[in-house]
Enzyme design. Structure first.
Site, PDB file in Angstrom:
ATOM      1  N   ASP A  29       0.844  -1.193   0.000  1.00  0.00           N
ATOM      2  CA  ASP A  29       0.000   0.000   0.000  1.00  0.00           C
ATOM      3  C   ASP A  29       0.884   1.251   0.000  1.00  0.00           C
ATOM      4  OD1 ASP A  29      -3.214   0.561   0.869  1.00  0.00           O
ATOM      5  OD2 ASP A  29      -1.805   2.234   1.105  1.00  0.00           O
ATOM      6  N   ASN A  85     -13.136  -2.611   2.207  1.00  0.00           N
ATOM      7  CA  ASN A  85     -14.030  -1.473   2.316  1.00  0.00           C
ATOM      8  C   ASN A  85     -14.915  -1.455   1.076  1.00  0.00           C
ATOM      9  OD1 ASN A  85     -12.776  -0.585   4.721  1.00  0.00           O
ATOM     10  ND2 ASN A  85     -11.189   0.461   3.547  1.00  0.00           N
ATOM     11  N   GLY A  91     -15.991   3.363   3.252  1.00  0.00           N
ATOM     12  CA  GLY A  91     -14.660   3.962   3.188  1.00  0.00           C
ATOM     13  C   GLY A  91     -13.850   3.569   1.972  1.00  0.00           C
ATOM     14  N   GLN A  92     -14.537   3.074   0.940  1.00  0.00           N
ATOM     15  CA  GLN A  92     -13.809   2.675  -0.273  1.00  0.00           C
ATOM     16  C   GLN A  92     -13.419   3.909  -1.078  1.00  0.00           C
ATOM     17  OE1 GLN A  92     -15.953  -0.040  -2.808  1.00  0.00           O
ATOM     18  NE2 GLN A  92     -14.186  -0.399  -4.142  1.00  0.00           N
ATOM     19  N   HIS A  98     -10.463  -4.663  -3.592  1.00  0.00           N
ATOM     20  CA  HIS A  98      -9.146  -4.956  -3.020  1.00  0.00           C
ATOM     21  C   HIS A  98      -9.312  -5.352  -1.569  1.00  0.00           C
ATOM     22  CE1 HIS A  98     -10.007  -0.623  -2.687  1.00  0.00           C
ATOM     23  NE2 HIS A  98      -9.422  -0.675  -1.497  1.00  0.00           N
ATOM     24  N   HIS A 100      -7.219  -5.384   1.995  1.00  0.00           N
ATOM     25  CA  HIS A 100      -6.067  -4.905   2.752  1.00  0.00           C
ATOM     26  C   HIS A 100      -5.625  -6.017   3.703  1.00  0.00           C
ATOM     27  CE1 HIS A 100      -6.970  -0.452   2.148  1.00  0.00           C
ATOM     28  NE2 HIS A 100      -8.157  -0.971   1.895  1.00  0.00           N
TER      29      HIS A 100
HETATM   30  P1  AMP Z   1      -9.763   1.897   0.206  1.00  0.00           P
HETATM   31  O1  AMP Z   1      -9.882   3.148   1.002  1.00  0.00           O
HETATM   32  O2  AMP Z   1     -10.209   0.660   0.918  1.00  0.00           O
HETATM   33  O3  AMP Z   1     -10.411   2.021  -1.161  1.00  0.00           O
HETATM   34  O4  AMP Z   1      -8.210   1.662  -0.009  1.00  0.00           O
HETATM   35  C1  AMP Z   1      -7.489   2.147  -1.085  1.00  0.00           C
HETATM   36  C2  AMP Z   1      -6.046   1.949  -0.744  1.00  0.00           C
HETATM   37  O5  AMP Z   1      -5.282   2.011  -1.909  1.00  0.00           O
HETATM   38  C3  AMP Z   1      -5.486   2.999   0.234  1.00  0.00           C
HETATM   39  O6  AMP Z   1      -4.953   2.340   1.380  1.00  0.00           O
HETATM   40  C4  AMP Z   1      -4.404   3.678  -0.586  1.00  0.00           C
HETATM   41  O7  AMP Z   1      -3.299   4.045   0.182  1.00  0.00           O
HETATM   42  C5  AMP Z   1      -4.067   2.632  -1.618  1.00  0.00           C
HETATM   43  N1  AMP Z   1      -3.540   3.133  -2.879  1.00  0.00           N
HETATM   44  C6  AMP Z   1      -4.067   4.097  -3.666  1.00  0.00           C
HETATM   45  N2  AMP Z   1      -3.321   4.271  -4.777  1.00  0.00           N
HETATM   46  C7  AMP Z   1      -2.298   3.385  -4.683  1.00  0.00           C
HETATM   47  C8  AMP Z   1      -1.178   3.074  -5.515  1.00  0.00           C
HETATM   48  N3  AMP Z   1      -0.959   3.706  -6.674  1.00  0.00           N
HETATM   49  N4  AMP Z   1      -0.315   2.116  -5.090  1.00  0.00           N
HETATM   50  C9  AMP Z   1      -0.525   1.465  -3.931  1.00  0.00           C
HETATM   51  N5  AMP Z   1      -1.578   1.703  -3.106  1.00  0.00           N
HETATM   52  C10 AMP Z   1      -2.438   2.654  -3.480  1.00  0.00           C
END
Ligand code: AMP
Ligand code: ZN
Length: 112
Positions: A29, A85, A91-92, A98, A100
């Protein structure tokens, strides 16, 4: 499609890839919320768990398995959390499904 995670899958934007097979990819991440924080995603674009079809069940099982396998490789024997999420209130922020995997510190419950 203008999807940041599809671009990671296509290697159009850089990421720290940890694992890859024909169906899924795992990468660190960008803004880690814990000492260990990586994401596991399907290569196929699915927007969220809301859009899941029955035929995706095996794929999601594979994602959880791979996430757990990497957690083991990263030494998270004291515990970790797998988080998905979904949607605005969930919180997406990236609309490509994806999961986490967070670990390496005490995680609070309930989440905020
Ligand atoms: P969510 O809030 O569950 O949609 O999580 C999205 C996640 O993607 C967050 O933890 C971000 O830090 C991560 N994220 C966004 N862009 C990138 C990227 N280019 N490379 C790696 N992680 C990313
Ligand atoms: Zn996508």
């Amino acid at each position: 499609m203008d999807c940041v995670f599809c671009k990671i899958v296509e290697k159009e934007i850089p990421s720290e890839i940890i694992y890859e097979d024909e169906r899924v990819i795992a990468f660190e991440d960008l803004n880690p919320e814990a000492p260990t924080h990586f994401l596991v995603i399907p290569k196929k674009h699915i927007s969220s768990t809301w859009e899941l079809e029955k035929e995706d069940s095996e794929l999601i099982g594979h994602i959880i398995y791979i996430g757990s396998k990497i957690a083991r490789e990263k030494g998270l024997e004291e515990g970790y959390r797998i988080v998905n999420n979904c949607g605005e209130q969930g919180g997406q922020t990236v609309d490509h499904i994806h999961f986490h995997i967070l670990g390496g510190r005490n995680l609070q419950w309930p989440p905020g």
